[in-house]
Design a protein around this motif. Sequence first.
Motif: not given
Ligand SMILES: [Mn+2]
Length: 369
Positions: A340-342, A324-328, A304-306, A297-299, A227-229
């Motif tokens: 902020i990342e989900d 994927l993550t969304v983290e602007p 953790v980074h795909e 973001g990234h898959a 996970s990544d948050m």
């Molecule tokens: Mn991330």
Amino acid sequence: MYKSPSSALTACQIWLAKRNLDAVIINAKQNKFSHTGLLSTSGYLFITRTSQHILADSRYYHELSAKADSYQLHMTDTQHPASAIINQIIAQEKLACVGFEAEHLSYSQSLSLIEKINAEMSPICLDELRQIKTPPEIDTIKSACLIADCACAHIRQYIRPGMTEHQIANELEWFMKNEGAEKTSFDTIVASGVRGAMPHAKASQKVVEAGEFITIDFGAQYQGYCSDMTRTFLVEGNGDNSLQEHPLYAIYQVVLQAQLAAIAAIRPGVRCCDIDSVARSIISAAGYGDFFGHNTGHAIGIDVHENPRFSPTDTTVLQAGMQLTVEPGIYLPELGGVRIEDVVLVTENGCEVLYQMPKQLLTTGEDIQ
Ligand SMILES: [Mn+2]
């Protein structure tokens, strides 16, 4: 949970046929895991169109023999190196073209493999086999996300002015391991005050002060999946100053708006670059385009980074089952930053956010209203 060996194996053998390859040598741990259930950099998988082999030394042999019973297991040692065993199979099955994971080998390892293996060697990339997650993989990633989500709620209440960033990172990591994490997905980022301007500032000995913003970016590895948050909080003790007057309050709102808009745009059929553009255009329109230097973001999965990435150039079309993550973020030198990342799961109709933690600007310590 890892993919049942049969589904990973079938997918790999279909992929071989599509690529006109007779076999593939797999060494990357993230590409072996779905076959072996073991996250290890040691050993090789050798998969042909009609047979499947695991080559491992004595350290892993017994664990593998219990986990991967549909594979032929070969013990390697100095007398029986992996290359000799692979060459034997190549001769038996009369194989001509063999793929290898060039991007996961050093230049000299690649040269050595090409020299030792008696076949035409072709550099390949198996990433696409990991892009669509299986239902068991989705369940496992959700569990990894739940650990991070609980840790985030815990750490928000734990943080007090006067603590060092290290203390906060240690508490966070201890909490996640206690909840079942094997380890962190990556080095925990705790960036308070002006250090928030560095997107990847690892936790330091800096003391966290009242009224600062603090960005915490972390993740749990659970049963092999990451996970990544990220959340950015206001450290309690801002005095009588109103939140709206904080110098970073305005950029928090811009980042949040960009993050929510990007998530709202995610659904099957949309290109990754278009999601990046949704977030980036909101940040640019607010005048902060130059202060958002990374991808949206990234898959995420075993790594953790795909791929794919929510980047300006990735034209991959989203499909249900991708995660994927969304983290602007916005980073203002000498002032601080906000990210902020989900993690989201692409569904048939849109996407599902895998964290419950609220995203409005929260203060550390106090209970969420
Ligand atoms: Mn991330």
